[in-house]
Design a protein around this motif. Structure first.
Motif, PDB file in Angstrom:
ATOM      1  N   SER A   1     -48.944 -38.767 -39.518  1.00 46.49           N
ATOM      2  CA  SER A   1     -48.522 -37.966 -40.658  1.00 46.49           C
ATOM      3  C   SER A   1     -48.204 -36.535 -40.244  1.00 46.49           C
ATOM      4  O   SER A   1     -47.191 -35.961 -40.654  1.00 46.49           O
ATOM      5  N   PHE A   2     -49.058 -35.947 -39.405  1.00 42.22           N
ATOM      6  CA  PHE A   2     -48.857 -34.568 -38.960  1.00 42.22           C
ATOM      7  C   PHE A   2     -47.564 -34.429 -38.161  1.00 42.22           C
ATOM      8  O   PHE A   2     -46.743 -33.539 -38.418  1.00 42.22           O
ATOM      9  N   THR A   3     -47.364 -35.299 -37.183  1.00 43.03           N
ATOM     10  CA  THR A   3     -46.165 -35.197 -36.348  1.00 43.03           C
ATOM     11  C   THR A   3     -44.900 -35.497 -37.151  1.00 43.03           C
ATOM     12  O   THR A   3     -43.859 -34.877 -36.923  1.00 43.03           O
ATOM     13  N   ASN A   4     -44.990 -36.421 -38.105  1.00 46.70           N
ATOM     14  CA  ASN A   4     -43.827 -36.724 -38.938  1.00 46.70           C
ATOM     15  C   ASN A   4     -43.460 -35.544 -39.829  1.00 46.70           C
ATOM     16  O   ASN A   4     -42.281 -35.304 -40.104  1.00 46.70           O
ATOM     17  N   SER A   5     -44.467 -34.781 -40.258  1.00 41.70           N
ATOM     18  CA  SER A   5     -44.200 -33.633 -41.126  1.00 41.70           C
ATOM     19  C   SER A   5     -43.675 -32.437 -40.350  1.00 41.70           C
ATOM     20  O   SER A   5     -43.088 -31.520 -40.936  1.00 41.70           O
ATOM     21  N   ILE A   6     -43.877 -32.439 -39.032  1.00 38.42           N
ATOM     22  CA  ILE A   6     -43.390 -31.346 -38.183  1.00 38.42           C
ATOM     23  C   ILE A   6     -42.029 -31.683 -37.570  1.00 38.42           C
ATOM     24  O   ILE A   6     -41.090 -30.881 -37.589  1.00 38.42           O
ATOM     25  N   ALA A   7     -41.920 -32.889 -37.034  1.00 35.19           N
ATOM     26  CA  ALA A   7     -40.679 -33.291 -36.360  1.00 35.19           C
ATOM     27  C   ALA A   7     -39.651 -33.887 -37.301  1.00 35.19           C
ATOM     28  O   ALA A   7     -38.485 -34.052 -36.930  1.00 35.19           O
ATOM     29  N   PHE A   8     -40.091 -34.257 -38.548  1.00 31.96           N
ATOM     30  CA  PHE A   8     -39.222 -34.901 -39.534  1.00 31.96           C
ATOM     31  C   PHE A   8     -38.688 -36.241 -39.024  1.00 31.96           C
ATOM     32  O   PHE A   8     -37.606 -36.680 -39.414  1.00 31.96           O
ATOM     33  N   SER A   9     -39.443 -36.890 -38.142  1.00 34.39           N
ATOM     34  CA  SER A   9     -39.044 -38.183 -37.602  1.00 34.39           C
ATOM     35  C   SER A   9     -40.261 -38.842 -36.968  1.00 34.39           C
ATOM     36  O   SER A   9     -41.236 -38.164 -36.637  1.00 34.39           O
ATOM     37  N   PRO A  10     -40.246 -40.167 -36.780  1.00 31.71           N
ATOM     38  CA  PRO A  10     -41.372 -40.850 -36.148  1.00 31.71           C
ATOM     39  C   PRO A  10     -41.591 -40.357 -34.725  1.00 31.71           C
ATOM     40  O   PRO A  10     -40.636 -40.123 -33.986  1.00 31.71           O
ATOM     41  N   THR A  11     -42.838 -40.202 -34.352  1.00 37.88           N
ATOM     42  CA  THR A  11     -43.165 -39.780 -32.984  1.00 37.88           C
ATOM     43  C   THR A  11     -44.220 -40.691 -32.374  1.00 37.88           C
ATOM     44  O   THR A  11     -43.950 -41.383 -31.397  1.00 37.88           O
ATOM     45  N   ALA A  12     -45.420 -40.725 -32.944  1.00 35.23           N
ATOM     46  CA  ALA A  12     -46.512 -41.497 -32.355  1.00 35.23           C
ATOM     47  C   ALA A  12     -46.401 -42.983 -32.656  1.00 35.23           C
ATOM     48  O   ALA A  12     -46.862 -43.814 -31.879  1.00 35.23           O
TER      49      ALA A  12
END
Length: 223
Positions: A177-188
């Motif tokens: 959730s944190f990375t998606n809210s920062i990168a605006f895309s799937p990461t982990a």
């Protein structure tokens, strides 16, 4: 079941408690500084704390939680709690955008606190949504033959990278959730099902509005 209870009581419940603290701080600071948001009084941000606390208490207290499980209502109460949190945050974001459009936001510190409240609540709420729905929820994931995963974590795709029997826990969904809210895309983790994609899309949209619009305006005010 013991592992799921630890996640629910000692990780998920404190996460919701942090959301309540965000709302309480915003209301109290708004009262002390006479802040207005879209013409709404400071105490409006306290309204949701009542139902949130009422829904959280039976989920965090062992005896009432067991009673809800026996009645088959625990998941319904948990989802209702997430619904209240998400709805309150959506209303706060709408009020904040309306206040910006009207040109009412003159204080950078005030705007940043409101933005942090919206963004922080957004991360926590969607992390809990992911945790509560992936493979049928935390209880269903621990049972034999759970549904196919809704999120593809690297450890599931490459078991040699993790200890035997690894499974995602709340902290993993919060990281997504944190990375998606920062990168605006799937990461982990990659979303595999349509509902997972729609949830991640919604989170990114809310986060982008908060960061790009609200935070940018706050920086301009400081300058």
């Amino acid at each position: 079941m013991r592992e799921e209870e630890i996640e629910s009581r000692w990780e998920a419940a404190p996460a919701v408690g942090l959301v309540i603290i965000f709302q309480l701080v915003l209301a109290l600071v708004s009262r002390a500084q006479d802040w207005k948001l879209w013409g709404l009084p400071w105490w409006v941000w306290l309204i949701s704390i009542g139902p949130e606390s009422a829904l959280l208490a039976p989920l965090a207290w062992h005896r009432s939680r067991r009673r809800l499980e026996q009645l088959g209502h625990r998941r319904t109460v948990a989802l209702s709690l997430l619904g209240v949190v998400s709805l309150t945050n959506a209303l706060l974001l709408v009020a904040l955008i309306a206040s910006l459009v009207q040109g009412d936001e003159k204080s950078g510190a005030q705007l940043l606190l409101k933005a942090v409240t919206v963004w922080g609540t957004n991360v926590i709420a969607f992390g809990l949504w992911y945790w509560g729905f992936d493979r049928g929820g935390p209880v269903r994931r621990l049972q034999p033959n759970p549904p196919p995963p809704d999120f593809q974590f690297p450890q599931l795709e490459n078991p040699q990278l993790a200890e035997p029997g690894w499974r995602p826990e709340l902290v993993d969904y919060m990281y997504v959730s944190f990375t998606n809210s920062i990168a605006f895309s799937p990461t982990a983790a990659m979303p595999l099902t349509r509902w997972a994609k729609l949830l991640m899309l919604s989170e990114s949209a809310i986060s982008s509005v908060t960061i790009l619009l609200v935070a940018a305006r706050a920086v301009n005010i400081f300058h």
